[in-house]
Design a protein around this motif. Structure first.
Motif, PDB file in Angstrom:
ATOM      1  N   SER A   1      17.914  78.351 -44.692  1.00 44.78           N
ATOM      2  CA  SER A   1      19.128  78.255 -43.890  1.00 44.78           C
ATOM      3  C   SER A   1      18.873  78.783 -42.479  1.00 44.78           C
ATOM      4  CB  SER A   1      20.249  79.040 -44.569  1.00 44.78           C
ATOM      5  OG  SER A   1      21.397  79.053 -43.775  1.00 44.78           O
ATOM      6  N   GLU A   2      18.179  79.907 -42.394  1.00 40.48           N
ATOM      7  CA  GLU A   2      17.879  80.502 -41.085  1.00 40.48           C
ATOM      8  C   GLU A   2      16.977  79.576 -40.271  1.00 40.48           C
ATOM      9  OE1 GLU A   2      18.365  82.960 -38.042  1.00 40.48           O
ATOM     10  OE2 GLU A   2      19.356  83.208 -39.972  1.00 40.48           O
ATOM     11  N   LYS A   3      15.975  78.989 -40.913  1.00 35.19           N
ATOM     12  CA  LYS A   3      15.085  78.056 -40.212  1.00 35.19           C
ATOM     13  C   LYS A   3      15.862  76.842 -39.715  1.00 35.19           C
ATOM     14  CE  LYS A   3      10.862  79.342 -42.623  1.00 35.19           C
ATOM     15  NZ  LYS A   3       9.856  78.932 -43.608  1.00 35.19           N
TER      16      LYS A   3
ATOM     17  N   LYS B   1      19.041  76.708 -38.929  1.00 37.45           N
ATOM     18  CA  LYS B   1      19.873  77.121 -37.791  1.00 37.45           C
ATOM     19  C   LYS B   1      19.044  77.211 -36.521  1.00 37.45           C
ATOM     20  CE  LYS B   1      23.253  79.712 -40.479  1.00 37.45           C
ATOM     21  NZ  LYS B   1      23.726  81.034 -40.871  1.00 37.45           N
TER      22      LYS B   1
ATOM     23  N   GLU C   1      17.753  85.526 -57.788  1.00 40.14           N
ATOM     24  CA  GLU C   1      17.484  86.287 -56.569  1.00 40.14           C
ATOM     25  C   GLU C   1      16.458  85.564 -55.704  1.00 40.14           C
ATOM     26  OE1 GLU C   1      18.224  88.897 -53.769  1.00 40.14           O
ATOM     27  OE2 GLU C   1      19.265  88.911 -55.693  1.00 40.14           O
ATOM     28  N   LYS C   2      15.450  85.000 -56.352  1.00 38.09           N
ATOM     29  CA  LYS C   2      14.431  84.265 -55.605  1.00 38.09           C
ATOM     30  C   LYS C   2      15.044  83.035 -54.936  1.00 38.09           C
ATOM     31  CE  LYS C   2       9.744  82.579 -56.038  1.00 38.09           C
ATOM     32  NZ  LYS C   2       8.585  82.424 -56.901  1.00 38.09           N
TER      33      LYS C   2
ATOM     34  N   LYS D   1      18.176  82.651 -54.040  1.00 40.89           N
ATOM     35  CA  LYS D   1      19.023  83.119 -52.934  1.00 40.89           C
ATOM     36  C   LYS D   1      18.183  83.458 -51.710  1.00 40.89           C
ATOM     37  CE  LYS D   1      22.680  85.036 -55.837  1.00 40.89           C
ATOM     38  NZ  LYS D   1      23.278  86.281 -56.343  1.00 40.89           N
ATOM     39  N   THR D   2      17.048  84.117 -51.934  1.00 39.12           N
ATOM     40  CA  THR D   2      16.162  84.487 -50.835  1.00 39.12           C
ATOM     41  C   THR D   2      15.616  83.247 -50.144  1.00 39.12           C
ATOM     42  OG1 THR D   2      15.538  86.531 -51.963  1.00 39.12           O
ATOM     43  CG2 THR D   2      14.063  85.758 -50.239  1.00 39.12           C
ATOM     44  N   GLU D   3      15.157  82.292 -50.937  1.00 41.21           N
ATOM     45  CA  GLU D   3      14.622  81.048 -50.376  1.00 41.21           C
ATOM     46  C   GLU D   3      15.706  80.287 -49.615  1.00 41.21           C
ATOM     47  OE1 GLU D   3      11.473  79.802 -50.248  1.00 41.21           O
ATOM     48  OE2 GLU D   3      10.839  81.707 -51.116  1.00 41.21           O
ATOM     49  N   TYR D   4      16.910  80.238 -50.172  1.00 38.27           N
ATOM     50  CA  TYR D   4      18.018  79.557 -49.504  1.00 38.27           C
ATOM     51  C   TYR D   4      18.303  80.219 -48.155  1.00 38.27           C
ATOM     52  CZ  TYR D   4      22.693  78.059 -48.293  1.00 38.27           C
ATOM     53  OH  TYR D   4      23.782  77.587 -47.604  1.00 38.27           O
ATOM     54  N   GLY D   5      18.327  81.544 -48.151  1.00 39.56           N
ATOM     55  CA  GLY D   5      18.583  82.256 -46.901  1.00 39.56           C
ATOM     56  C   GLY D   5      17.526  81.960 -45.862  1.00 39.56           C
ATOM     57  N   SER D   6      16.278  81.930 -46.295  1.00 48.48           N
ATOM     58  CA  SER D   6      15.175  81.649 -45.386  1.00 48.48           C
ATOM     59  C   SER D   6      15.272  80.226 -44.834  1.00 48.48           C
ATOM     60  CB  SER D   6      13.845  81.841 -46.123  1.00 48.48           C
ATOM     61  OG  SER D   6      12.770  81.464 -45.306  1.00 48.48           O
TER      62      SER D   6
END
Length: 114
Positions: A70-72, A74, A60-61, A63-68
């Motif tokens: 990824s957003e940066k 983009k 979960e951690k 996934k959260t880091e990847y999402g963060s």
């Protein structure tokens, strides 16, 4: 990224220590085989459940880091694209203006040659 490696190393160390303690405890426990096997099975199940819980937390951690991240990424890509478009338009306008000036100078020179 280094945090993930440290977490995995700590998790592996905890599991290895628990397994070693379990084996030593069983080897030195004065019980009959059937009872020892039951305890081994119960401990193995507990260890498996703990490992799955830790895996879920780490997963979960990640996934959260990847999402963060990824957003940066983009956001940064959008900024770069916008900057490139702005600079292209600015240079296109400047180039068109210079081309017009050169064309006017060439016409003037041609008229002077007549």
């Amino acid at each position: 990224m280094a945090k993930g490696k440290n977490t995995a190393a700590v998790l592996a160390g905890i599991l290895a220590g628990a397994a070693a303690g379990l084996v030593l405890g069983v080897l030195f426990a004065p019980e009959e085989g059937k009872e020892t096997r039951k305890k081994l099975k119960a401990k193995a199940t507990d260890l498996k459940d703990q490992a799955l819980d830790e895996y879920e937390k780490v997963s979960e951690k990640v996934k959260t880091e990847y999402g963060s991240l990824s957003e940066k990424a983009k956001e940064n890509i959008d900024k770069v694209v916008s900057s490139v478009k702005e600079n292209f338009e600015k240079y296109k306008t400047t180039a068109a203006s210079k081309a017009s000036e050169v064309a006017h100078e060439v016409e003037t020179e041609l008229d002077a040659l007549k």
